[in-house]
Design a protein around this motif. Structure first.
Motif, mmCIF file in Angstrom:
data_model
loop_
_atom_site.group_PDB
_atom_site.id
_atom_site.type_symbol
_atom_site.label_atom_id
_atom_site.label_comp_id
_atom_site.label_asym_id
_atom_site.label_seq_id
_atom_site.Cartn_x
_atom_site.Cartn_y
_atom_site.Cartn_z
ATOM 1 N N LEU A 50 0.824 -1.203 0.000
ATOM 2 C CA LEU A 50 0.000 0.000 0.000
ATOM 3 C C LEU A 50 0.860 1.256 0.000
ATOM 4 O O LEU A 50 1.741 1.414 0.843
ATOM 5 N N ASP A 51 0.595 2.147 -0.946
ATOM 6 C CA ASP A 51 1.345 3.397 -1.031
ATOM 7 C C ASP A 51 0.976 4.308 0.144
ATOM 8 O O ASP A 51 -0.206 4.494 0.449
ATOM 9 N N HIS A 52 1.992 4.883 0.786
ATOM 10 C CA HIS A 52 1.767 5.792 1.904
ATOM 11 C C HIS A 52 3.035 6.588 2.156
ATOM 12 O O HIS A 52 4.102 6.245 1.636
ATOM 13 N N LYS A 53 2.931 7.636 2.945
ATOM 14 C CA LYS A 53 4.113 8.448 3.245
ATOM 15 C C LYS A 53 4.389 8.573 4.736
ATOM 16 O O LYS A 53 5.461 9.043 5.124
ATOM 17 N N ASP A 54 3.437 8.189 5.576
ATOM 18 C CA ASP A 54 3.616 8.294 7.027
ATOM 19 C C ASP A 54 2.588 7.393 7.713
ATOM 20 O O ASP A 54 1.748 6.771 7.044
ATOM 21 N N PRO A 55 2.653 7.269 9.051
ATOM 22 C CA PRO A 55 1.726 6.372 9.750
ATOM 23 C C PRO A 55 0.252 6.691 9.504
ATOM 24 O O PRO A 55 -0.568 5.771 9.390
ATOM 25 N N TYR A 56 -0.091 7.963 9.385
ATOM 26 C CA TYR A 56 -1.504 8.312 9.181
ATOM 27 C C TYR A 56 -2.002 7.840 7.815
ATOM 28 O O TYR A 56 -3.062 7.211 7.727
ATOM 29 N N THR A 57 -1.256 8.127 6.774
ATOM 30 C CA THR A 57 -1.707 7.714 5.441
ATOM 31 C C THR A 57 -1.691 6.192 5.307
ATOM 32 O O THR A 57 -2.520 5.614 4.591
ATOM 33 N N LEU A 58 -0.784 5.518 6.017
ATOM 34 C CA LEU A 58 -0.804 4.051 6.011
ATOM 35 C C LEU A 58 -2.047 3.538 6.725
ATOM 36 O O LEU A 58 -2.714 2.615 6.237
ATOM 37 N N LEU A 59 -2.372 4.131 7.856
ATOM 38 C CA LEU A 59 -3.559 3.728 8.604
ATOM 39 C C LEU A 59 -4.818 3.842 7.736
ATOM 40 O O LEU A 59 -5.638 2.919 7.687
ATOM 41 N N GLN A 115 -11.544 -5.942 2.367
ATOM 42 C CA GLN A 115 -12.404 -6.490 1.312
ATOM 43 C C GLN A 115 -12.264 -5.720 -0.004
ATOM 44 O O GLN A 115 -13.233 -5.517 -0.739
ATOM 45 N N SER A 116 -11.059 -5.257 -0.263
ATOM 46 C CA SER A 116 -10.746 -4.601 -1.530
ATOM 47 C C SER A 116 -9.368 -5.076 -1.959
ATOM 48 O O SER A 116 -8.786 -5.949 -1.325
ATOM 49 N N THR A 117 -8.831 -4.498 -3.029
ATOM 50 C CA THR A 117 -7.490 -4.866 -3.481
ATOM 51 C C THR A 117 -6.538 -3.697 -3.287
ATOM 52 O O THR A 117 -6.951 -2.530 -3.304
ATOM 53 N N ASP A 118 -5.261 -4.026 -3.107
ATOM 54 C CA ASP A 118 -4.254 -2.974 -2.953
ATOM 55 C C ASP A 118 -4.178 -2.097 -4.200
ATOM 56 O O ASP A 118 -3.981 -0.887 -4.108
ATOM 57 N N VAL A 119 -4.346 -2.698 -5.362
ATOM 58 C CA VAL A 119 -4.294 -1.939 -6.614
ATOM 59 C C VAL A 119 -5.393 -0.876 -6.628
ATOM 60 O O VAL A 119 -5.158 0.286 -6.969
ATOM 61 N N ARG A 120 -6.588 -1.279 -6.245
ATOM 62 C CA ARG A 120 -7.717 -0.341 -6.241
ATOM 63 C C ARG A 120 -7.495 0.766 -5.205
ATOM 64 O O ARG A 120 -7.758 1.935 -5.458
ATOM 65 N N VAL A 121 -7.015 0.371 -4.022
ATOM 66 C CA VAL A 121 -6.768 1.360 -2.966
ATOM 67 C C VAL A 121 -5.701 2.357 -3.407
ATOM 68 O O VAL A 121 -5.837 3.574 -3.201
ATOM 69 N N ASN A 122 -4.642 1.865 -4.050
ATOM 70 C CA ASN A 122 -3.555 2.752 -4.495
ATOM 71 C C ASN A 122 -3.983 3.727 -5.585
ATOM 72 O O ASN A 122 -3.309 4.724 -5.841
ATOM 73 N N LYS A 123 -5.110 3.432 -6.232
ATOM 74 C CA LYS A 123 -5.652 4.373 -7.214
ATOM 75 C C LYS A 123 -6.481 5.470 -6.550
ATOM 76 O O LYS A 123 -6.592 6.583 -7.071
ATOM 77 N N ILE A 124 -7.086 5.141 -5.415
ATOM 78 C CA ILE A 124 -7.981 6.074 -4.732
ATOM 79 C C ILE A 124 -7.269 6.961 -3.715
ATOM 80 O O ILE A 124 -7.605 8.144 -3.572
ATOM 81 N N THR A 125 -6.279 6.416 -3.016
ATOM 82 C CA THR A 125 -5.632 7.214 -1.956
ATOM 83 C C THR A 125 -4.977 8.502 -2.473
ATOM 84 O O THR A 125 -5.047 9.525 -1.764
ATOM 85 N N PRO A 126 -4.369 8.547 -3.663
ATOM 86 C CA PRO A 126 -3.825 9.827 -4.123
ATOM 87 C C PRO A 126 -4.899 10.909 -4.258
ATOM 88 O O PRO A 126 -4.645 12.091 -3.979
ATOM 89 N N ILE A 127 -6.099 10.506 -4.662
ATOM 90 C CA ILE A 127 -7.199 11.463 -4.800
ATOM 91 C C ILE A 127 -7.634 11.960 -3.427
ATOM 92 O O ILE A 127 -7.826 13.168 -3.208
ATOM 93 N N LEU A 128 -7.766 11.013 -2.480
ATOM 94 C CA LEU A 128 -8.162 11.380 -1.120
ATOM 95 C C LEU A 128 -7.090 12.218 -0.438
ATOM 96 O O LEU A 128 -7.388 13.263 0.161
#
Length: 220
Positions: free
Chosen positions: A25-34, A42-55
């Motif tokens: 999972l892409d992240h830069k610190d403990p908060y973004t990892l959390l 119940q999702s995939t890492d690929v899908r999450v890594n597409k959404i987290t940059p937007i969030l």
């Protein structure tokens, strides 16, 4: 092979295949990892890594996150699934972080488990990957492989975690849980499993698992 020899074979093989281990999972610190780990349920890492940059472009810290409404968070994270529950969890834990921890993610598993939307597995991932504290988060890949390898009875993830911690050296927990995840995805998946590629299961696997695999192949 004795159980100890099987464990050592597993460790040696995983270290040979994965000398360096990417964090899924892409992240830069403990908060973004959390937040990323919470979203991955119940999702995939690929899908999450597409959404987290937007969030995270809108809010990559708890102070900015609570400026968004639950509805706004839900709209952004909708593609990862379970967005009603996850958006409430993200907003709620961000608020608690500000009110109780000055916006800093605690490194204690028991404290993390008190946050909305954060279970034991999520808390374990955060302490191991963000803080380097030994933990052994068990996901579906680890649960499946620990059973295939004869290292656990496969009844539940709680027992699987206990067995993993008992069998593997504590100093290797953090890298091993990631190595097993990657191995499960690439060499020993639930579907499309090719035993010829799966050197660990082929060598040390539970007899019942190997017999069932061969029966399934013959039936096809």
């Amino acid at each position: 092979m004795t159980k100890a020899e099987k464990v050592q074979f597993t460790i040696n093989t995983l270290q040979e295949i994965y000398p360096t281990i990417p964090v899924p999972l892409d992240h830069k610190d403990p908060y973004t990892l959390l937040i990323a780990v919470l979203l991955s349920a119940q999702s995939t890492d690929v899908r999450v890594n597409k959404i987290t940059p937007i969030l995270f472009a809108k809010a990559d810290n708890p102070y900015d996150m609570v400026k968004l409404s639950v509805a706004q968070i839900r709209e952004i994270i909708k593609p990862v699934g379970l967005s009603p529950m996850k958006s409430k969890g993200i907003y709620g834990l961000s608020k608690i972080l500000i009110e109780k921890y000055d916006g800093v993610v605690p490194s204690d598993i028991s404290l993390l488990e008190e946050f909305p939307g954060v279970g034991h597995k999520t808390a374990s991932v955060v302490v191991s990957q963000a803080f380097g504290i030994p933990a052994f988060p068990v996901d579906t890949h680890i649960h499946r492989l620990m059973y295939r390898w004869g290292f656990t009875n496969g009844k539940n993830v709680v027992q699987t975690e206990k067995d993993a911690k008992r069998l593997f050296p504590k100093e290797l927990w953090n890298e091993l849980h990631l190595q097993i995840i990657w191995y499960g995805r690439e060499y020993s998946p639930a579907r499309g499993w090719d035993l010829q590629k799966d050197i660990i299961t082929r060598t040390i696997g539970r007899k019942k698992v190997l017999e069932n695999y061969r029966k399934t192949k013959k039936a096809r």
